[in-house]
Design a protein around this motif. Sequence first.
Motif, PDB file in Angstrom:
ATOM      1  N   LEU A  93       0.857  -1.192   0.000  1.00 44.29           N
ATOM      2  CA  LEU A  93       0.000   0.000   0.000  1.00 44.29           C
ATOM      3  C   LEU A  93       0.891   1.239   0.000  1.00 44.29           C
ATOM      4  O   LEU A  93       1.817   1.340   0.809  1.00 44.29           O
ATOM      5  CB  LEU A  93      -0.887  -0.006   1.259  1.00 44.29           C
ATOM      6  N   VAL A  94       0.591   2.177  -0.902  1.00 46.45           N
ATOM      7  CA  VAL A  94       1.379   3.412  -0.985  1.00 46.45           C
ATOM      8  C   VAL A  94       0.480   4.584  -0.608  1.00 46.45           C
ATOM      9  O   VAL A  94      -0.660   4.670  -1.071  1.00 46.45           O
ATOM     10  CB  VAL A  94       1.927   3.595  -2.422  1.00 46.45           C
ATOM     11  N   ASP A  95       0.991   5.466   0.205  1.00 49.99           N
ATOM     12  CA  ASP A  95       0.239   6.642   0.636  1.00 49.99           C
ATOM     13  C   ASP A  95       0.364   7.732  -0.441  1.00 49.99           C
ATOM     14  O   ASP A  95       1.351   8.477  -0.485  1.00 49.99           O
ATOM     15  CB  ASP A  95       0.816   7.136   1.973  1.00 49.99           C
ATOM     16  N   ALA A  96      -0.651   7.812  -1.304  1.00 44.84           N
ATOM     17  CA  ALA A  96      -0.596   8.766  -2.419  1.00 44.84           C
ATOM     18  C   ALA A  96      -1.028  10.160  -1.991  1.00 44.84           C
ATOM     19  O   ALA A  96      -1.097  11.065  -2.819  1.00 44.84           O
ATOM     20  CB  ALA A  96      -1.459   8.277  -3.577  1.00 44.84           C
ATOM     21  N   ARG A  97      -1.330  10.337  -0.706  1.00 42.92           N
ATOM     22  CA  ARG A  97      -1.592  11.691  -0.218  1.00 42.92           C
ATOM     23  C   ARG A  97      -0.271  12.311   0.232  1.00 42.92           C
ATOM     24  O   ARG A  97       0.062  13.437  -0.116  1.00 42.92           O
ATOM     25  CB  ARG A  97      -2.592  11.683   0.944  1.00 42.92           C
ATOM     26  N   LYS A  98       0.496  11.495   0.982  1.00 39.74           N
ATOM     27  CA  LYS A  98       1.794  11.992   1.459  1.00 39.74           C
ATOM     28  C   LYS A  98       2.750  12.182   0.271  1.00 39.74           C
ATOM     29  O   LYS A  98       3.481  13.162   0.213  1.00 39.74           O
ATOM     30  CB  LYS A  98       2.368  10.980   2.456  1.00 39.74           C
ATOM     31  N   ALA A  99       2.709  11.229  -0.636  1.00 37.00           N
ATOM     32  CA  ALA A  99       3.589  11.310  -1.812  1.00 37.00           C
ATOM     33  C   ALA A  99       2.736  11.160  -3.066  1.00 37.00           C
ATOM     34  O   ALA A  99       2.581  10.065  -3.600  1.00 37.00           O
ATOM     35  CB  ALA A  99       4.638  10.205  -1.745  1.00 37.00           C
ATOM     36  N   PRO A 100       2.156  12.261  -3.548  1.00 36.80           N
ATOM     37  CA  PRO A 100       1.246  12.173  -4.700  1.00 36.80           C
ATOM     38  C   PRO A 100       1.924  11.633  -5.963  1.00 36.80           C
ATOM     39  O   PRO A 100       3.135  11.776  -6.139  1.00 36.80           O
ATOM     40  CB  PRO A 100       0.808  13.627  -4.914  1.00 36.80           C
ATOM     41  N   ILE A 101       1.091  11.048  -6.824  1.00 34.70           N
ATOM     42  CA  ILE A 101       1.579  10.546  -8.104  1.00 34.70           C
ATOM     43  C   ILE A 101       1.928  11.758  -8.976  1.00 34.70           C
ATOM     44  O   ILE A 101       1.106  12.650  -9.160  1.00 34.70           O
ATOM     45  CB  ILE A 101       0.500   9.682  -8.791  1.00 34.70           C
ATOM     46  N   GLN A 102       3.158  11.751  -9.482  1.00 36.67           N
ATOM     47  CA  GLN A 102       3.627  12.873 -10.310  1.00 36.67           C
ATOM     48  C   GLN A 102       3.373  12.621 -11.778  1.00 36.67           C
ATOM     49  O   GLN A 102       2.922  13.487 -12.500  1.00 36.67           O
ATOM     50  CB  GLN A 102       5.134  13.093 -10.117  1.00 36.67           C
ATOM     51  N   GLU A 103       3.730  11.413 -12.201  1.00 33.12           N
ATOM     52  CA  GLU A 103       3.589  11.113 -13.625  1.00 33.12           C
ATOM     53  C   GLU A 103       3.630   9.624 -13.858  1.00 33.12           C
ATOM     54  O   GLU A 103       4.089   8.851 -13.021  1.00 33.12           O
ATOM     55  CB  GLU A 103       4.707  11.791 -14.433  1.00 33.12           C
ATOM     56  N   ILE A 104       3.140   9.248 -15.022  1.00 31.94           N
ATOM     57  CA  ILE A 104       3.302   7.875 -15.492  1.00 31.94           C
ATOM     58  C   ILE A 104       4.575   7.903 -16.337  1.00 31.94           C
ATOM     59  O   ILE A 104       4.764   8.817 -17.156  1.00 31.94           O
ATOM     60  CB  ILE A 104       2.100   7.432 -16.369  1.00 31.94           C
ATOM     61  N   THR A 105       5.454   6.937 -16.108  1.00 29.39           N
ATOM     62  CA  THR A 105       6.697   6.876 -16.881  1.00 29.39           C
ATOM     63  C   THR A 105       6.558   5.754 -17.911  1.00 29.39           C
ATOM     64  O   THR A 105       5.622   4.958 -17.814  1.00 29.39           O
ATOM     65  CB  THR A 105       7.896   6.582 -15.951  1.00 29.39           C
ATOM     66  N   PRO A 106       7.450   5.661 -18.858  1.00 28.30           N
ATOM     67  CA  PRO A 106       7.328   4.561 -19.845  1.00 28.30           C
ATOM     68  C   PRO A 106       7.301   3.185 -19.180  1.00 28.30           C
ATOM     69  O   PRO A 106       6.672   2.260 -19.682  1.00 28.30           O
ATOM     70  CB  PRO A 106       8.568   4.735 -20.723  1.00 28.30           C
ATOM     71  N   ILE A 107       7.941   3.077 -17.995  1.00 27.70           N
ATOM     72  CA  ILE A 107       7.994   1.745 -17.380  1.00 27.70           C
ATOM     73  C   ILE A 107       7.151   1.647 -16.104  1.00 27.70           C
ATOM     74  O   ILE A 107       7.137   0.626 -15.445  1.00 27.70           O
ATOM     75  CB  ILE A 107       9.455   1.337 -17.054  1.00 27.70           C
ATOM     76  N   GLY A 108       6.455   2.696 -15.753  1.00 28.89           N
ATOM     77  CA  GLY A 108       5.653   2.596 -14.529  1.00 28.89           C
ATOM     78  C   GLY A 108       5.132   3.932 -14.040  1.00 28.89           C
ATOM     79  O   GLY A 108       4.420   4.634 -14.748  1.00 28.89           O
TER      80      GLY A 108
END
Length: 552
Positions: free
Chosen positions: A359-374
Motif C-alpha cells: 500500500l502506498v500513501d498517495a496523499r503523502k507522496a502524490p503521483i507525479q507522472e506515469i513513466t514509460p515503465i511505470g
Amino acid sequence: MPDAATETGRSASNVKPDLDVIIVGGGLAGLYSIYRLRKQGLKVRAYEAGDGVGGTWFWNRYPGCRCDVESMEYSYAFDDDLQQEWVWPERYGTQPEILKYINHVAERFDLLRDVQLNTRIKSAVFSEAATLWTITTEAGEEVTAPACIMATGNLSTPRKPDFPGLDDFKGKWYHTGLWPKEGVDFTGLRVGVIGTGSSGVQMMPHIAGQAKHLTVFQRTANFSLPARNAPLDPNKERQHKAEYPERRKAAYDTPFGIAGYPPPAKSALEVTPEERQETYEAKWGEGGSISYLFAYNDLLTNKASNDTASEFVREKIRATVADPKTAELLCPNNHPIGTKRLILDSQYYEIYNQDNVDLVDARKAPIQEITPIGMRTTDAEFEFDAIVFATGFDAMTGAMREIDIRVEGGTTLEVQWEGGPRTYLGVMVAGLPNMFMITGPQSPGVKSQMILSIEWHANWIADCLAHMKAAGARRIDATEQSQEEWVRHVKEVADKTLYPLANSWYMGVNIPGKPQIFMPYVGGVQAYTKKCQEVVAKGYEGFVLTGERVEV
Ligand code: NAP
C-alpha cells in the motif's frame, strides 16, 4: 402531447417529428422508459453509445464488479411475473449476472427494437418555434421529437486519467469504467492500481490473487464493510418473493427505497458502550451497508454518534491487517462513516497480509507522472506491466454535460449549470422545456435503490406526458422560482446531515474545476416521492404547461 404517429401531432412548423419521445441512454432507465411510454402508445427510441444495452453494467466489467444492493431488491418491480421467475444465484448480483438480467428484460419485453446501439448523442437542441427537440448523433444523424428524456446515468462518464506521461507508458492500462469485454489476465504481472473507492476495493482481491505484485495507491482511506456475499438462501428467496408486492410498495416509504429495515429508534449516544459494541458487531456480522447505517437514528446527523460507528470499523481494520503501519494507513480519518458511498467488500483488508501486496500513501507522496515503465510519485519510482485506474466518474452531471444541450437562440445547459446543477425535483431544468431527467441531480437517485428511483421517475414522466396530452399542452417548463426553491431545499436538507463533511463525488470534488455543491437529495425516498405526488395533485405546481386546454 403531440403524437408523432398521427397527423394531429404535427409541430407548429408543420414538420412531423420522427418520434414522440427521444430517450438518451440504453441502461436500466432507458429500457424501462421504452416499456412505460410504449404502454401509452407513444413512439419512442433510445440511443445508446455502447454496442449493447445495460449502461453502467455494460461498461463496468472489472473483476469482482458486483452490486452493493441485494439482488432481491436491485431489480425491476414493474412486472410481477418477471420478479417471481427470475432467480438470482447470490445475495449480491455480479456484473455478468445483472447484465444477463437486463438483456433478459430487454428481450422479454421486446425493447431492443426501439434501441439504436453504437450511437453517441452529440447535441440536443430545442426549437421554441416548433416545440421540438432535435438530437444529433456523432455520425451526424438527426432525430426530432417534442420531448426528450435524459436517461444518461449518474456514474457513466469515467474520469479520464489525466496523469502526464500516460501516452508513453509501454505496458497496458485500464479504467474500471471502460473495462475490455474480453477481460484481463493479470497473472504474473506487476500491477499498480490507483484509487480505493468501491471499484478499486471490489477489484483488488481478484488482482491480488493473480498478479505477481500489486501496488495500491491510496489517496483517501475509505470505509468498507464486509458484504458477506453468499448463495441466495432458498427460504429467504421464497419468502421475499411471496412478499414482493408489499415490499416494493413499502420501499417507497423508506429513506433509501429498500423495505425490511425498521427505522432505528435510539441515538448511538443513548446506549452503553457495551450495547453499542454488541449492535455494531451484529451488523458487521450481518453484512451490508443499510443495516449498519440503520444501527442508530443519528449516525448521519450527529458527529459524536457517527464517531462510535466509525471507530468500530477502524478497530476491525486494525484487527484484520497484520502490519500496524499499513492498518493505520487504511483507517479512514477525514470523513464520518457513510458520508461517502459506503463500500461493501469481500476480503479486501485481508489482501494486505499477502506478500505480493503493498500500500502506498498517495496523499503523502502524490503521483507525479506515469513513466514509460511505470509510475513516479514525489518520493519513489515504480515499475509496472499494467496500471489500473479506479479513479471514478464525473458523477451525476458528467454525462449530460458532455452533450451540447441548448435552446435555439437561447440558454444552454452549460449556462444553467455553471455553478453546479440546478433542477426542479431532479426531473427538469428551468429554461429547457420538455426535457426530463431520470434520477437527475437533486433527486434521491444515487442515495436510493436506483431501480426504484428509475421506475418512479419514468412513471412520473409518463404520467406527466399523458396529462399534457389530455390537457392539450404542448410544452412544460419548470419555473425559475420553483427551481430556486428546490435547490435551496436540497441544500438545507443536506446541511442538516454530516454528508457535506466529506470530499466525495456527491460534492463533485473528484473532478478538477467542477463546482463543489452537494448534488443528491438526501431527504429520503419517502419525502421525495410524497413531494412529487403533491406537485401533481396541485396541478403540476412549479411547472408551467403551455397550451393547456381550459375546462369549461
Ligand atoms: P470513486 O469512489 O470516486 O473512487 C475513486 C478513487 O480514485 C478514490 O479513491 C480517489 O481518491 C482515487 N483517485 C482519483 N484521482 C487520484 C489521484 N490523482 N491519485 C490518487 N488517487 C486518486 O470511484 P469508484 O470506486 O469507481 O466508485 C464510484 C461510485 O460508483 C461508488 O461510490 C458507487 O456509488 C458506485 N459503484 C458501486 C459499486 C457497487 O454497487 N458495489 C461498485 C463500483 C462503483 P480520493 O478519494 O482521494 O479522491
